[in-house]
Design a protein around this motif. Structure first.
Motif, mmCIF file in Angstrom:
data_model
loop_
_atom_site.group_PDB
_atom_site.id
_atom_site.type_symbol
_atom_site.label_atom_id
_atom_site.label_comp_id
_atom_site.label_asym_id
_atom_site.label_seq_id
_atom_site.Cartn_x
_atom_site.Cartn_y
_atom_site.Cartn_z
ATOM 1 N N ILE A 113 0.868 -1.189 0.000
ATOM 2 C CA ILE A 113 0.000 0.000 0.000
ATOM 3 C C ILE A 113 0.899 1.232 0.000
ATOM 4 O O ILE A 113 1.570 1.517 0.996
ATOM 5 C CB ILE A 113 -0.937 0.018 1.227
ATOM 6 C CG1 ILE A 113 -1.663 -1.331 1.387
ATOM 7 C CG2 ILE A 113 -1.915 1.175 1.121
ATOM 8 C CD1 ILE A 113 -2.589 -1.672 0.256
ATOM 9 N N ASP A 170 -1.435 7.249 -0.394
ATOM 10 C CA ASP A 170 -2.774 7.202 0.198
ATOM 11 C C ASP A 170 -3.672 6.189 -0.515
ATOM 12 O O ASP A 170 -4.886 6.244 -0.425
ATOM 13 C CB ASP A 170 -3.424 8.593 0.157
ATOM 14 C CG ASP A 170 -3.509 9.150 -1.270
ATOM 15 O OD1 ASP A 170 -3.041 8.465 -2.207
ATOM 16 O OD2 ASP A 170 -4.035 10.265 -1.440
ATOM 17 N N GLN A 217 -5.733 3.032 -1.338
ATOM 18 C CA GLN A 217 -6.525 2.057 -0.601
ATOM 19 C C GLN A 217 -6.604 0.785 -1.430
ATOM 20 O O GLN A 217 -6.990 0.827 -2.596
ATOM 21 C CB GLN A 217 -7.938 2.594 -0.344
ATOM 22 C CG GLN A 217 -7.985 3.810 0.569
ATOM 23 C CD GLN A 217 -7.528 3.481 1.981
ATOM 24 O OE1 GLN A 217 -7.932 2.477 2.557
ATOM 25 N NE2 GLN A 217 -6.665 4.336 2.531
ATOM 26 N N GLU A 218 -6.175 -0.327 -0.837
ATOM 27 C CA GLU A 218 -6.205 -1.579 -1.600
ATOM 28 C C GLU A 218 -7.641 -1.912 -1.983
ATOM 29 O O GLU A 218 -8.549 -1.851 -1.158
ATOM 30 C CB GLU A 218 -5.620 -2.728 -0.776
ATOM 31 C CG GLU A 218 -5.470 -3.998 -1.596
ATOM 32 C CD GLU A 218 -4.891 -5.150 -0.788
ATOM 33 O OE1 GLU A 218 -4.370 -6.078 -1.402
ATOM 34 O OE2 GLU A 218 -4.985 -5.108 0.450
ATOM 35 N N ARG A 219 -7.812 -2.248 -3.237
ATOM 36 C CA ARG A 219 -9.149 -2.563 -3.710
ATOM 37 C C ARG A 219 -9.636 -3.868 -3.086
ATOM 38 O O ARG A 219 -8.885 -4.834 -2.983
ATOM 39 C CB ARG A 219 -9.159 -2.682 -5.238
ATOM 40 C CG ARG A 219 -10.548 -2.964 -5.791
ATOM 41 C CD ARG A 219 -10.608 -2.865 -7.288
ATOM 42 N NE ARG A 219 -11.936 -3.208 -7.769
ATOM 43 C CZ ARG A 219 -12.272 -3.258 -9.046
ATOM 44 N NH1 ARG A 219 -11.393 -2.979 -9.988
ATOM 45 N NH2 ARG A 219 -13.503 -3.582 -9.415
ATOM 46 N N THR A 220 -10.874 -3.849 -2.676
ATOM 47 C CA THR A 220 -11.485 -5.065 -2.141
ATOM 48 C C THR A 220 -12.709 -5.420 -2.979
ATOM 49 O O THR A 220 -13.264 -4.579 -3.692
ATOM 50 C CB THR A 220 -11.912 -4.877 -0.672
ATOM 51 O OG1 THR A 220 -12.848 -3.793 -0.593
ATOM 52 C CG2 THR A 220 -10.706 -4.581 0.206
ATOM 53 N N SER A 257 -10.280 -9.851 -0.347
ATOM 54 C CA SER A 257 -9.046 -9.364 -0.965
ATOM 55 C C SER A 257 -8.929 -9.851 -2.405
ATOM 56 O O SER A 257 -9.617 -10.782 -2.835
ATOM 57 C CB SER A 257 -7.828 -9.841 -0.173
ATOM 58 O OG SER A 257 -7.581 -11.208 -0.421
ATOM 59 N N GLU A 259 -1.557 1.548 -7.666
ATOM 60 C CA GLU A 259 -2.449 0.395 -7.758
ATOM 61 C C GLU A 259 -1.833 -0.687 -8.634
ATOM 62 O O GLU A 259 -1.960 -1.880 -8.346
ATOM 63 C CB GLU A 259 -3.811 0.815 -8.319
ATOM 64 C CG GLU A 259 -4.830 -0.321 -8.284
ATOM 65 C CD GLU A 259 -6.204 0.071 -8.809
ATOM 66 O OE1 GLU A 259 -7.097 -0.805 -8.779
ATOM 67 O OE2 GLU A 259 -6.373 1.215 -9.256
ATOM 68 N N ASN A 295 0.657 -2.597 -6.644
ATOM 69 C CA ASN A 295 -0.058 -3.507 -5.750
ATOM 70 C C ASN A 295 -0.506 -4.768 -6.485
ATOM 71 O O ASN A 295 -0.345 -5.895 -5.993
ATOM 72 C CB ASN A 295 -1.255 -2.772 -5.139
ATOM 73 C CG ASN A 295 -2.148 -3.680 -4.312
ATOM 74 O OD1 ASN A 295 -3.019 -4.352 -4.850
ATOM 75 N ND2 ASN A 295 -1.939 -3.693 -3.001
#
Length: 600
Positions: free
Chosen positions: A305, A308, A310-313, A379, A438, A441
């Motif tokens: 991460i 700022d 936010q990991e996609r869920t 996740s 992203e 990630n």
């Protein structure tokens, strides 16, 4: 759509472990086994015709399907509730039927060896048996190595309280594992093994991962004396059985089971080993992004991460729609199948205590269905796991109309369809990335599979090879086993990690599975084989679907080398094929390294 997160088992046998329908099916199976046994005993080999063998195979199919149907159902009950004592008893009842069935199968294989070579060739090329000739030849080959019917029956009977019992004993021990955890608000929790593993490897907070990993190692080390006994006796039984059959090479059984040559296996590992340093560079860079010099064991699958971001869920419903959408790009039939699986509630996904860890797909041949087990926690990794298991189920679905002996594909090619499905999801998520952060990630998420295949599973293979070598000489102490695991991890990871998992041997279910030894290298094979198919699909475009299904349908009807030659025109004993797949992974490594340069 709103899809159920619990699977429907009542449509198979209503009433769970107290099902009257299951009890009736188990009783019926006993009679079917007797009918199969009588047919083989009454078979006069001197009067053999293709039709006689076909009739026996039909009776064998009825019994085999019955075992699978009941076993999958009972296994599902135990997976979703490790404390279902009635289900444990039912599994024992089903297992008790196995020696008679195996004894009959032994006699069948031995009688096949009594047929002259000339008559055999005539029969296996006949219209009646031509389609199952490959499997019949395997049965005849195995028949030549069997002991007497009585001796084989003794081995199968003793296996109930030997090989099989030690495997079940592992499940009993795992059910007692409880991992204490205190969250950031000070709330104390007790996590099951499955819950702890998911949080330990996937929580974005490094301190949470480190705390849980310490508790995880401690929990398994406390059970290590029991688990060392279990592993020693489980594999000891297998080694003893191999010796009784004149076999000293412990890789003979897994290689024959996977229809794979030793040359192919060695070529695969040698090619991977030559390419490991870039993978370790990737892991070191990832560690640096976490503010560490070297990669810690528990951080390998942790999300990256940055800024700022936010990991996609994905909710379970979102995951379902995402998978269906992107399966459709490659195969409308895969997409339709996946949608049907969701709609029919074939998937157990709820995150709750009492479930066993891990995920799997199991087949129900009598109803021509599958069931998928996992613990879903929103996740990207879980989306990939869901796609993976749906790939298994799709593989089985395209084979339901084949004779059952031609549906018995081995583990290495079984992992092909599942990994192919996983690759579809990984590339789809990458294409939807909105920012460099992203994309980093998601590249990391995709790379986790490659790292598992090239590093973690190679460590398992090295460990198991060394453990079997030691176990052939006698019992191996708990301390020795732990050292073997540590040495294997250091060898596989080029001794470049910051920490290791010495009790991984205790925590990993795969070492304690009784039916397939070396439950490791087939995963890596399937991963790289699927990479080749994925590239093939990109070249073929719209005509790929039929070719892919044709390949899947052949997976139990020829050797792996023949399968690759026929459908992909490649030689698996040469490094070129393996290098081509690895090169695709290295492209992802290169892109990751470039994207993360500014964050170091």
């Amino acid at each position: 759509m709103h899809y159920a997160i619990n699977w429907d088992l009542d449509s198979i046998f209503e009433g769970g472990s107290h099902s009257d329908a299951l009890a009736a099916r188990l009783e019926e199976l006993s009679q079917q086994i007797k009918n199969y046994q009588k047919a083989i005993e009454a078979w006069d080999v001197t009067q053999t015709t293709p039709e006689v063998i076909a009739t026996i195979l039909q009776k064998e199919e009825i019994c085999s399907n019955g075992f699978s149907q009941c076993g999958s159902f009972i296994g599902a009950l135990l997976s979703s509730d490790v404390n279902d004592q009635k289900a444990k008893l039912l599994m024992g009842e089903l297992s008790a039927k196995s020696p008679v069935f195996q004894s009959a199968h032994t006699l069948f294989a031995k009688k096949l060896t009594e047929i002259s070579e000339t008559d055999w060739n005539t029969m296996t090329t006949s219209e009646t048996l031509r389609d199952v000739a490959f499997r019949l030849n395997e049965m005849r080959r195995d028949g030549l190595e069997l002991l007497s019917e009585a001796e084989e029956n003794i081995i199968h009977t003793l296996a109930l309280d030997g090989l099989n019992a030690w495997s079940e004993h592992y499940d009993t021990i795992v059910a007692t594992i409880a991992i204490p955890f205190t969250d950031k608000d000070g709330n104390e929790q007790t996590l099951s093994a499955g819950q702890a593993f998911n949080k330990m490897t996937g929580d974005p907070d490094a301190s949470v991962r480190a705390t849980l990993f310490a508790a995880w190692e401690k929990a398994w080390s406390e059970k290590a004396p029991l688990l060392a006994d279990t592993l020693n006796h489980l594999d000891g039984f297998r080694i003893s059985t191999q010796r009784l059959h004149g076999v000293e090479d412990f890789l003979k059984e897994p290689l024959e089971y996977n229809r794979l040559s030793r040359k192919t296996l060695d070529t695969m590992w040698q090619t991977i080993t030559k390419n490991k340093q870039p993978i370790m560079d990737f892991l070191t860079r990832k560690a640096q992004l976490f503010g560490k010099e070297k990669m810690e064991w528990q951080d390998q699958d942790a999300p990256i991460i940055l800024g700022d971001m936010q990991e996609r869920t994905y909710s379970f419903d979102e995951a379902a729609e995402f998978i269906i959408k992107h399966f459709k790009d490659f195969s409308p039939k895969m997409a339709d199948f996946a949608q049907s699986a969701f709609e029919k509630s074939w998937i157990e996904a709820e995150d709750r205590p009492g479930k066993r860890p891990g995920g799997y797909c199991t087949e129900l041949p009598e109803t021509k269905e599958s069931r998928i087990f996992m613990t879903y926690s929103n996740s990207v990794n879980e989306v990939a796991t869901l796609a993976h298991e749906l790939g298994h189920a799709f593989h089985s679905s395209v084979m339901w109309d084949l004779p059952s002996v031609n549906q018995e594909y081995a583990m290495n090619v079984a992992e092909t369809a599942s990994t192919f499905a996983e690759l579809i999801v990984a590339d789809a998520t990458l294409k939807e990335a909105q920012t460099p952060e992203e994309k980093i990630n998601l590249l990391d998420t995709k790379m986790q599979n490659a790292i598992a295949m090239f590093m973690n599973i190679h460590a398992r293979f090295i460990f198991e090879t060394n453990f079997y070598t030691a176990r052939q000489k006698g019992l191996v102490s708990e301390e020795q086993i732990t050292n073997l695991m540590l040495e294997a991890q250091k060898e596989s990871y080029l001794d470049q990690l910051g920490s290791y998992h010495p009790h991984f041997w205790a925590a990993k279910l795969h070492f304690f599975i009784d039916d397939v030894p070396f439950y490791n290298f087939p995963y890596t094979f399937g991963y790289l084989f699927s990479m080749g198919i994925y590239a093939y699909a990109a070249d073929k475009g719209t005509s790929f679907e039929d070719d892919y299904i044709a390949l899947l349908r052949d997976t139990a009807s020829m050797t792996t080398e023949e399968l690759a030659q026929k459908h992909l025109q490649v030689d698996l004993t040469k490094p070129d094929f393996w290098q081509a797949g690895i090169d695709r992974v290295l492209e992802d490594v290169h892109e990751f390294m470039e994207l993360t340069n500014d964050y170091i």
